[in-house]
Motif scaffolding. Structure first.
Motif, short mmCIF file in Angstrom:
data_model
loop_
_atom_site.label_atom_id
_atom_site.label_comp_id
_atom_site.label_asym_id
_atom_site.label_seq_id
_atom_site.Cartn_x
_atom_site.Cartn_y
_atom_site.Cartn_z
N PRO A 36 -1.93 -7.43 -9.90
CA PRO A 36 -2.84 -7.26 -8.86
C PRO A 36 -2.24 -7.62 -7.17
CG PRO A 36 -3.47 -8.97 -9.98
CD PRO A 36 -2.09 -8.65 -10.77
N GLY A 37 -2.57 -7.03 -6.21
CA GLY A 37 -2.07 -7.29 -4.98
C GLY A 37 -2.30 -8.45 -4.30
N GLY A 38 -3.74 -9.00 -4.35
CA GLY A 38 -4.07 -9.98 -4.01
C GLY A 38 -2.97 -11.36 -4.01
N PRO A 39 -2.92 -11.67 -5.25
CA PRO A 39 -1.95 -12.83 -5.33
C PRO A 39 -0.59 -12.65 -5.02
CG PRO A 39 -3.14 -12.50 -7.47
CD PRO A 39 -3.35 -11.25 -6.54
N ILE A 40 0.08 -11.46 -5.03
CA ILE A 40 1.54 -11.36 -4.76
C ILE A 40 1.55 -11.29 -2.99
CG2 ILE A 40 3.17 -9.89 -5.04
CD1 ILE A 40 1.92 -8.63 -7.31
N VAL A 41 0.44 -10.48 -2.51
CA VAL A 41 0.72 -10.35 -0.82
C VAL A 41 0.31 -11.71 -0.48
CG1 VAL A 41 -0.70 -9.52 0.98
CG2 VAL A 41 -0.25 -8.03 -0.76
N SER A 42 -0.55 -12.68 -0.96
CA SER A 42 -0.63 -13.81 -0.18
C SER A 42 0.35 -14.87 -0.55
CB SER A 42 -2.10 -14.41 -0.62
OG SER A 42 -1.86 -14.75 -2.04
N LYS A 43 1.17 -14.69 -1.91
CA LYS A 43 2.28 -15.50 -1.88
C LYS A 43 3.30 -15.15 -0.85
CE LYS A 43 5.07 -16.56 -5.81
NZ LYS A 43 5.33 -16.05 -7.08
N ARG A 44 3.62 -13.92 -0.47
CA ARG A 44 4.51 -13.44 0.36
C ARG A 44 4.29 -13.82 1.79
NH1 ARG A 44 8.64 -9.78 -2.20
NH2 ARG A 44 9.34 -9.88 -0.11
N ALA A 45 3.00 -13.73 2.26
CA ALA A 45 2.58 -14.10 3.57
C ALA A 45 2.87 -15.57 3.70
CB ALA A 45 0.94 -13.71 3.39
N LYS B 215 11.64 -3.17 4.40
CA LYS B 215 11.90 -3.99 3.44
C LYS B 215 12.53 -5.45 3.72
CE LYS B 215 12.25 -0.60 -0.22
NZ LYS B 215 12.91 0.44 -0.73
N LYS B 216 13.29 -5.48 4.82
CA LYS B 216 13.67 -6.78 5.37
C LYS B 216 12.31 -7.54 5.82
CE LYS B 216 18.01 -5.12 6.97
NZ LYS B 216 18.51 -4.60 8.39
N ARG B 217 11.34 -6.91 6.18
CA ARG B 217 10.12 -7.59 6.84
C ARG B 217 9.13 -7.78 5.90
NH1 ARG B 217 13.11 -5.98 11.32
NH2 ARG B 217 12.50 -3.80 11.38
N ILE B 218 9.02 -7.60 4.45
CA ILE B 218 7.92 -7.59 3.89
C ILE B 218 6.76 -8.67 3.95
CG2 ILE B 218 7.22 -7.67 1.32
CD1 ILE B 218 9.43 -5.68 0.50
N ASN B 219 7.67 -9.97 4.12
CA ASN B 219 6.68 -10.99 4.15
C ASN B 219 5.99 -11.16 5.59
OD1 ASN B 219 8.04 -11.97 1.74
ND2 ASN B 219 9.23 -13.68 2.76
N GLN B 220 6.41 -10.38 6.48
CA GLN B 220 5.97 -10.45 7.85
C GLN B 220 4.67 -9.49 7.84
OE1 GLN B 220 8.24 -9.53 11.22
NE2 GLN B 220 6.40 -9.85 12.60
N TYR B 221 5.09 -8.37 7.21
CA TYR B 221 3.96 -7.47 7.08
C TYR B 221 2.79 -8.02 6.20
CZ TYR B 221 6.29 -3.41 9.02
OH TYR B 221 6.75 -2.68 9.83
#
Ligand code: KG4
Ligand code: ZN
Length: 344
Positions: free
Chosen positions: A183-192, A238-244
């Protein structure tokens, strides 16, 4: 009294036993969850037919474990609380038909619970002090984003909701676009969280849809499309996934906080509650707490322990307890699923 809660509305097969006494104290004796996340991950989302089959396999062992861990037997139960809807119809049916059969076999009353009401009552599990009303409650999950007012226990009025995608759904769709999985929530928040701003970073700003609209509704579909366009225009995304991820998450959080604070002010709320799967998000929990403390210092803030944010049966048992006390029970003959059950 002991209440058994059963939850199968989506992809978690869950059963829980809670114990409540006349003085109002409540203890969760067991909270068993058979998660199907690993199975659905390969498909990038929940496949209803697969979920239904897993529920059939898991439901009896999960209920058995819940009773065993609580160290009680079926005869000790006061009632069985069961999710009637909303959710995936094939998933709901497994839980509901099992509850009906057990109610008949064990001769125990049934309490039908709305899944969203279950999320709301997650906040009643560990609240040490009596909850002060009116309360403004934000429920944010994969299927729902609803702001409501509770004037006293059980008495609710919907103030606003999403006009399109739910917040959790937006996280899940963004994660898919960014190739991050489900699921997206936990992964997106980890990358953020991994994002550390540098001077050389390009400016990435996403819209905060409806943040200034006069109503209390939400819209997250345009945010997802805005992200898609940004990615299409950025050959190095792809180099900026965390920023997105950081900007996407902050756009959701800003909107949720703005509308919740506005609703709390309009309704002179004595308590603000956050609940649902997205309320597992640390940034949302911390930023909402800060906003309530800064802008409404007299207002209490409640958010469930993380284990009661995403789908679980302790929240269903707790909602059932409050309904049982108001004699809202039914019989196995009358109970039916309702995939699009409305909150009342
Ligand atoms: O309440 P829930 O378990 O199921 C529904 O009733 O929909 O919520 C699941 C949703 C998913 O969309 C998932 O991505 C989101 O909650 N979620 C999160 C987090 N953990 C789960 N969203 C943001 N941050 C999290 N840490
Ligand atoms: Zn849920």
């Amino acid at each position: 009294m002991y209440i058994l809660g059963i939850e199968t509305s989506c992809d978690e097969t869950a059963a829980s036993v809670i114990k409540a006494d006349a003085k109002g104290s409540l203890r969760v004796l067991s909270n068993i969850i058979a998660s199907q996340i690993e199975i659905h991950r390969q498909y990038g989302g929940v496949v209803p037919e697969v979920a239904a089959r897993e529920h059939v396999l898991n439901i009896l062992p999960v209920i058995h474990s819940a009773l065993k861990e609580a160290k009680i037997s079926a005869k000790d139960l006061t009632a069985i609380g069961i999710t009637k809807g909303p959710g995936l119809i094939t998933s709901l049916i497994t839980g509901l038909e099992t509850a009906r059969a057990l109610s008949y076999a064990w001769q125990k009353p049934l309490v039908e619970v709305n899944h969203i009401a279950g999320h709301i009552y997650a906040n009643f599990i560990q609240s040490e002090n009596p909850i002060k009303f009116p309360a403004v409650i934000l429920t944010v999950s994969g299927g729902h984003t609803i702001l409501l007012r509770m004037s006293q226990t059980g008495k609710i009025k919907i103030l606003g909701e999403t006009l399109d995608d739910a917040a959790g759904e937006a996280y899940d769709k963004a994660a898919r676009m960014l190739g991050l999985g489900y699921p997206g929530g936990p992964i997106v928040s980890k990358r953020a969280k991994l994002y550390k701003q540098r001077k050389s970073d390009p400016q990435i700003s996403l819209p905060r849809p409806m943040i200034s609209s006069p109503d209390l509704n939400f819209s997250f579909s345009g945010l997802k499309t805005a992200l898609l366009y940004k990615l299409q225009q950025d050959k190095d995304w792809k180099k900026r996934i965390n920023q997105y991820c950081y900007e996407f998450q902050q756009a959701i959080i800003d909107t949720l906080i703005a509308k919740t604070i506005k609703a709390a002010k309009n309704n002179q709320a004595k308590t603000v509650m956050l609940t649902g799967g997205v309320s597992a998000n640390t940034e949302l929990r911390e930023q909402m707490l800060k906003a309530v403390n800064d802008k409404l210092p007299q207002t209490a803030f409640l958010v469930p322990n993380r284990e009661y944010t995403t789908d679980n049966a302790a929240m269903i048992a707790t909602a059932a307890l409050y309904l049982y006390r108001r004699q809202k029970t039914t019989t196995f003959k009358k109970l039916k699923v309702n995939a699009s059950l409305q909150l009342q």
